[in-house]
Design an enzyme around this catalytic site. Structure first.
Site, PDB file in Angstrom:
ATOM      1  N   ARG A   1      -5.068  -9.764   7.513  1.00  0.00           N
ATOM      2  CA  ARG A   1      -4.600 -10.144   5.825  1.00  0.00           C
ATOM      3  C   ARG A   1      -3.075 -11.076   5.702  1.00  0.00           C
ATOM      4  O   ARG A   1      -2.594 -10.420   5.918  1.00  0.00           O
ATOM      5  CB  ARG A   1      -4.896  -8.892   5.012  1.00  0.00           C
TER       6      ARG A   1
ATOM      7  N   TYR B   1       2.374 -10.843  -5.244  1.00  0.00           N
ATOM      8  CA  TYR B   1       2.084  -9.754  -4.689  1.00  0.00           C
ATOM      9  C   TYR B   1       2.207  -9.629  -3.739  1.00  0.00           C
ATOM     10  O   TYR B   1       0.556 -10.702  -2.931  1.00  0.00           O
ATOM     11  CB  TYR B   1       0.704  -9.341  -4.929  1.00  0.00           C
TER      12      TYR B   1
ATOM     13  N   ASP C   1      -5.826 -10.868  -0.541  1.00  0.00           N
ATOM     14  CA  ASP C   1      -5.958 -10.240  -1.785  1.00  0.00           C
ATOM     15  C   ASP C   1      -5.314 -10.899  -2.445  1.00  0.00           C
ATOM     16  O   ASP C   1      -4.542 -11.283  -2.716  1.00  0.00           O
ATOM     17  CB  ASP C   1      -5.067  -8.660  -1.359  1.00  0.00           C
TER      18      ASP C   1
ATOM     19  N   HIS D   1      -5.960  -9.590  -5.839  1.00  0.00           N
ATOM     20  CA  HIS D   1      -5.331  -8.328  -6.648  1.00  0.00           C
ATOM     21  C   HIS D   1      -5.364  -8.383  -8.185  1.00  0.00           C
ATOM     22  O   HIS D   1      -5.015  -8.614  -9.240  1.00  0.00           O
ATOM     23  CB  HIS D   1      -3.672  -7.905  -6.626  1.00  0.00           C
TER      24      HIS D   1
ATOM     25  N   GLU E   1     -10.279 -10.757  -1.695  1.00  0.00           N
ATOM     26  CA  GLU E   1     -10.358  -9.055  -1.829  1.00  0.00           C
ATOM     27  C   GLU E   1      -9.896  -8.984  -3.520  1.00  0.00           C
ATOM     28  O   GLU E   1      -9.276  -9.924  -3.884  1.00  0.00           O
ATOM     29  CB  GLU E   1      -9.792  -8.188  -1.164  1.00  0.00           C
TER      30      GLU E   1
ATOM     31  N   GLU F   1     -11.108  -1.075  -4.609  1.00  0.00           N
ATOM     32  CA  GLU F   1      -9.786   0.154  -4.284  1.00  0.00           C
ATOM     33  C   GLU F   1      -9.010   0.908  -5.271  1.00  0.00           C
ATOM     34  O   GLU F   1      -8.780   1.999  -4.761  1.00  0.00           O
ATOM     35  CB  GLU F   1      -8.783  -0.285  -3.487  1.00  0.00           C
TER      36      GLU F   1
ATOM     37  N   ARG G   1     -14.508  -1.036  -0.704  1.00  0.00           N
ATOM     38  CA  ARG G   1     -13.396  -1.520  -0.557  1.00  0.00           C
ATOM     39  C   ARG G   1     -13.320   0.562  -0.483  1.00  0.00           C
ATOM     40  O   ARG G   1     -11.935   0.549  -0.938  1.00  0.00           O
ATOM     41  CB  ARG G   1     -12.175  -2.013  -0.762  1.00  0.00           C
TER      42      ARG G   1
ATOM     43  N   GLU H   1      -9.153  -1.221   6.493  1.00  0.00           N
ATOM     44  CA  GLU H   1      -7.362  -1.772   6.006  1.00  0.00           C
ATOM     45  C   GLU H   1      -6.412  -0.355   6.938  1.00  0.00           C
ATOM     46  O   GLU H   1      -6.467   0.580   6.610  1.00  0.00           O
ATOM     47  CB  GLU H   1      -6.873  -1.365   4.577  1.00  0.00           C
TER      48      GLU H   1
ATOM     49  N   TRP I   1      -1.577  -6.798 -12.488  1.00  0.00           N
ATOM     50  CA  TRP I   1      -0.855  -7.161 -11.723  1.00  0.00           C
ATOM     51  C   TRP I   1      -1.398  -7.150 -10.124  1.00  0.00           C
ATOM     52  O   TRP I   1      -1.264  -7.467  -9.514  1.00  0.00           O
ATOM     53  CB  TRP I   1       0.037  -5.337 -11.712  1.00  0.00           C
TER      54      TRP I   1
END
Length: 402
Positions: free
Chosen positions: A147, A159, A210, A212, A236, A262, A283, A339, A402
């Site tokens: 990643r 991030y 990612d 996010h 992601e 996630e 995920r 991951e 975030w």
């Protein structure tokens, strides 16, 4: 095989973890991860006050019945606190069942579907030149998937970019710190980053990124389309997943694969995304999605719709969760990627485990059960330390994901 004790252990060997240890009348014990990053004590309290007392006297062998009891019996269903608590119980009971059977848990799930679990690491740096160095480091370690996260020009923090390149921990202060964000700057910088990485490392290395949850669907579509020449394995969490219809718009505009989940807690959080084939990788993870029992249901549903697994595996998931994930990863037929953010030596000492990394793969322990434990005496030397995840604002001060 009645349960006689259920103990909640909170420890901070570099970051906070919540662990449930269940003991039976025969002296067999099992452990489960209950860590919820930035809200650890909420789950610890839920377990201590509401779940642990209800476990005493129950048959440890009745995993499914106990899962249903904790889910349906609570009335207030779902949510990260409840499902992390249920996951801890479920995982600990699978650990006990494996020890009683004298088999590693993956054998109870049907045995191996593969020889090893392909994992990806996190290469991150402030600049493109520096991130190339980090990608090379992971490639040299044998990783087959990486990643990639870099700083965004004009932003002080981004991030996924950290000072410690192996042990990224975003929960950085007792009170949440604030970061700033510019979608425009981000969208302008990311394609150039991956052009450089792909040019440097060629087509063989799997590359991931990612987002996010920071984009709108049309912004995510633009990002996915701009990254198509660089053949990412996935982007992601491109958008907040509460509005699942938004993924249809992304699908209409890009063939870049999408991974999400996630923060999902149940099969109902992803049912539409899976059934409509709006994602490519799910995920969800053991600790936040109700344990091995429920995550297996999610993975089985995903398999019907050509969706592969890509479970979350950040440092806020303890080695107990990683061990449980590997047993599921090695067994399910539709595995994709796992991951793997390495834990600190202090964490590894508190949670001795038998899983191992070799040539880009993680291998689950062959010991009966999960093959992981908690050193309670050592854990007691690392008391809880308040730590919160950051929050995010746009340049004009508006709150943003975030």
């Amino acid at each position: 095989m009645r349960i006689t004790d259920a103990k909640v252990i909170v420890t901070c060997p570099g970051r906070n973890f919540v662990t449930l240890k269940i003991v039976t009348e025969d002296g067999v014990s099992g452990v489960g991860d209950a860590t919820l990053n930035g809200r650890e004590l909420a789950v610890a309290s839920y377990l201590t006050e509401h779940v642990a007392p209800a476990l005493i006297g129950r048959d440890a062998a009745r995993i499914e019945d106990t899962w249903q009891y904790l889910y349906k019996g609570a009335y207030w269903r779902r949510g990260p606190v409840t499902m992390s608590a249920i996951a801890a119980v479920d995982t600990a009971l699978w650990d006990i069942k494996g020890k009683v059977a004298g088999l590693p848990v993956y054998q109870l799930l049907g045995g191996r579907s593969r020889e090893g679990v392909t994992v990806y690491g996190h290469a991150n740096a402030d600049t493109v030149d520096d991130v190339l160095v980090e990608v090379a480091r992971y490639a040299d370690l044998g990783y087959k998937a990486v990643r990639v996260q870099t700083g965004v020009p004009g932003l002080d923090t981004t991030y996924g970019v950290s000072g410690d390149k192996l042990f990224y921990e975003p929960a950085d202060a007792a009170i949440a710190s604030e970061a700033t964000w510019s979608t425009e700057a981000y969208l302008n910088s990311v394609p150039g980053v991956f052009a450089r990485v792909r040019e440097e490392f060629g087509p063989g290395l799997k590359l991931l990124h990612d987002v996010h949850h920071r984009l709108t669907p049309i912004e995510a579509a633009r990002l996915g389309k701009s990254l198509e020449p660089h053949a990412l394995t996935w982007i992601e969490d491109p958008v907040p997943a509460e509005l699942q219809e938004g993924f249809r718009l992304i699908r209409q505009h890009t063939t870049t694969p999408i991974a999400v989940g996630e923060v999902f807690n149940t099969i109902w959080d992803c049912e539409q995304l899976v059934r409509e084939q709006l994602i490519d990788y799910i995920r969800a993870t053991v600790v936040h999605a109700g344990g091995i029992t429920h995550l297996r249901r999610i993975f089985d549903l995903a398999g019907l719709y050509h969706v592969r697994t890509g479970s979350h595996g950040a440092t806020d998931l303890s080695p107990v969760c990683m061990a449980a994930a590997l047993h599921l990863d090695i067994a399910v037929p539709n595995f994709g990627l796992q991951e793997y953010m390495r834990h600190t030596p202090e964490t590894d000492a508190v949670f001795p485990h038998g899983y191992r990394f070799e040539d880009g793969y993680l291998h689950p322990s062959e010991e009966p059960g999960l093959g992981v434990d908690i050193d309670e005496e050592l854990a007691a030397q690392y008391p809880y330390r308040p730590a919160a995840l950051p929050v995010n604002r746009l340049l004009d001060g508006t709150m943003h994901s975030w």
